[in-house]
Design an enzyme around this catalytic site. Sequence first.
Site, PDB file in Angstrom:
ATOM      1  N   GLU A 102       0.851  -1.191   0.000  1.00 40.55           N
ATOM      2  CA  GLU A 102       0.000   0.000   0.000  1.00 40.55           C
ATOM      3  C   GLU A 102       0.888   1.243   0.000  1.00 40.55           C
ATOM      4  O   GLU A 102       1.768   1.382   0.859  1.00 40.55           O
ATOM      5  CB  GLU A 102      -0.884   0.015   1.261  1.00 40.55           C
ATOM      6  N   CYS A 106       3.137   9.969  -1.195  1.00 38.64           N
ATOM      7  CA  CYS A 106       4.049  10.115  -2.331  1.00 38.64           C
ATOM      8  C   CYS A 106       4.161  11.610  -2.600  1.00 38.64           C
ATOM      9  O   CYS A 106       3.146  12.279  -2.765  1.00 38.64           O
ATOM     10  CB  CYS A 106       3.424   9.367  -3.514  1.00 38.64           C
ATOM     11  N   ALA A 107       5.356  12.141  -2.594  1.00 43.05           N
ATOM     12  CA  ALA A 107       5.501  13.582  -2.862  1.00 43.05           C
ATOM     13  C   ALA A 107       6.924  13.921  -3.275  1.00 43.05           C
ATOM     14  O   ALA A 107       7.884  13.235  -2.913  1.00 43.05           O
ATOM     15  CB  ALA A 107       5.098  14.408  -1.643  1.00 43.05           C
ATOM     16  N   GLN A 113       9.209  19.528  -8.714  1.00 47.98           N
ATOM     17  CA  GLN A 113       8.120  18.759  -9.337  1.00 47.98           C
ATOM     18  C   GLN A 113       8.121  18.899 -10.861  1.00 47.98           C
ATOM     19  O   GLN A 113       8.666  19.849 -11.392  1.00 47.98           O
ATOM     20  CB  GLN A 113       6.768  19.235  -8.775  1.00 47.98           C
ATOM     21  N   VAL A 114       7.469  17.902 -11.484  1.00 50.47           N
ATOM     22  CA  VAL A 114       7.312  17.839 -12.946  1.00 50.47           C
ATOM     23  C   VAL A 114       8.664  17.935 -13.675  1.00 50.47           C
ATOM     24  O   VAL A 114       8.805  18.574 -14.712  1.00 50.47           O
ATOM     25  CB  VAL A 114       6.295  18.898 -13.466  1.00 50.47           C
ATOM     26  N   LYS A 115       9.674  17.292 -13.079  1.00 48.36           N
ATOM     27  CA  LYS A 115      10.981  17.192 -13.757  1.00 48.36           C
ATOM     28  C   LYS A 115      11.315  15.715 -13.980  1.00 48.36           C
ATOM     29  O   LYS A 115      12.444  15.364 -14.277  1.00 48.36           O
ATOM     30  CB  LYS A 115      12.074  17.813 -12.880  1.00 48.36           C
ATOM     31  N   GLY A 118       9.268  12.226  -9.814  1.00 47.23           N
ATOM     32  CA  GLY A 118       8.176  11.368  -9.310  1.00 47.23           C
ATOM     33  C   GLY A 118       8.214  10.011  -9.998  1.00 47.23           C
ATOM     34  O   GLY A 118       8.033   8.965  -9.376  1.00 47.23           O
ATOM     35  N   THR A 119       8.476  10.028 -11.304  1.00 48.07           N
ATOM     36  CA  THR A 119       8.542   8.779 -12.077  1.00 48.07           C
ATOM     37  C   THR A 119       9.762   7.958 -11.650  1.00 48.07           C
ATOM     38  O   THR A 119       9.685   6.736 -11.491  1.00 48.07           O
ATOM     39  CB  THR A 119       8.631   9.107 -13.591  1.00 48.07           C
ATOM     40  N   GLY A 147      -3.780  11.781 -12.340  1.00 53.33           N
ATOM     41  CA  GLY A 147      -3.060  11.848 -13.626  1.00 53.33           C
ATOM     42  C   GLY A 147      -1.646  11.308 -13.489  1.00 53.33           C
ATOM     43  O   GLY A 147      -1.173  10.554 -14.341  1.00 53.33           O
TER      44      GLY A 147
END
Length: 358
Positions: A102, A106-107, A113-115, A118-119, A147
């Site tokens: 579980e 996640c942060a 961010q958006v670089k 996260g992936t 998303g």
Amino acid sequence: MSEWTSDEAKVGCKAKKDAWSCGENLYMRLLCNDGSHDQMKPLIQLKSIFSKQLPKMPPAYIVRLVFDRNHQSVALFKGPVGKGKVIGGICFRPCKEQDFAEIAFCAVTASEQVKGFGTLIMNHLKACIQKQKIGWFLTYADNYAIGYFAKQGFTKDLTVAKKRWEGYIKDYDGGTMMQCEIHPQIDYTNTKEMIKAQREHIFDKMRSHLKSEVVFDGVVGGPKLTDPYDIPGVHASGWTKEIVEELASKRQAMISLQEQLHSILKDLLNTKFVWPYTKPVDVERYPEYKKIIKDPIDLRMIKQRILAGNFYTSKEIFRKDIQRMCDNCRTFNPTPGNAYYKTAGQVLDFVMPRINAI
Ligand code: ACO
């Protein structure tokens, strides 16, 4: 320390000591609270990121889970190995017996961010879960982050049996449950290379079938040319009169089907019992609707599908949509005498014979 060593055996990766380099000035670590400074310091940094980025989560709850010894965290560091600062991470709880992990939080810190970080973190977490021989992720994704999770391979269509997770994971308001399968053979830390190799393989295969390098002479005969198949290369490309005619007749059949479905819909919209179905149910007014009805549908959506021209490839698909719309109505209003319940029967009696007649 001894606790971690046993965990480490379960995990199958030497997480405590090892840091995986994952780019220039970037490295990843798997953390778990063993009481040591080495683990606590980055866990505190990660906890602060979670608290800032997930303001709806009570801070005490974040602390409890991040420092709970049944939870682990994959953390991404920026800086030289051993001296970097945490810039993001995922806190999760493996539930080996039930074959899922579980994801609790996640942060990534706001400025990073958006670089793609996260992936990167998610891919490392997948590799880590794969080593633990766990097959699935489950998470309550914040509605704003759906998303992101979808791009990581998560889906809202749950196939993991409810009995495997019910009672094992915490229910969150304002979140949507999502799942992701962990394939035992994918190298998640190397997905870019893997996709590149697959793409090249497919292009090679396509190239071996293509004849695009064959150049034909231009059209001979000029205006006298009456048959398009006399154009050099048309036959060679695989087109025949039969194929063209078959395609045209399929297209005509599709147009005719859509016209007939549209006509049924128009007649239905003129009836007195259609009123509950003309637009989506107002979930602000009936907040419990989303919980009870998992797959809502209404006539506005059905009309859009008809107008799209390629959704209803058969009348059976249309029939199923109408049936589902009426079943949803009866599920939400289960009393047979109820006015809504009655309309469901009237709609079915009106529509089904017309579909049969197509
Ligand atoms: N909504 C939709 N798409 C998103 C979002 C989002 N909130 N965030 C990222 N994406 C997309 C990106 O545009 C990117 O798309 P692309 O591959 O087509 O370019 C893709 O997801 C991957 O983006 P990354 O750059 O790898 O993601 P990032 O480093 O920004 O991390 C994260 C994503 C963790 C959601 C980050 O934006 C964040 O910390 N947000 C605030 C906290 C949050 O919402 N966390 C999730 C809560 S749910 C939970 O914790 C269980």
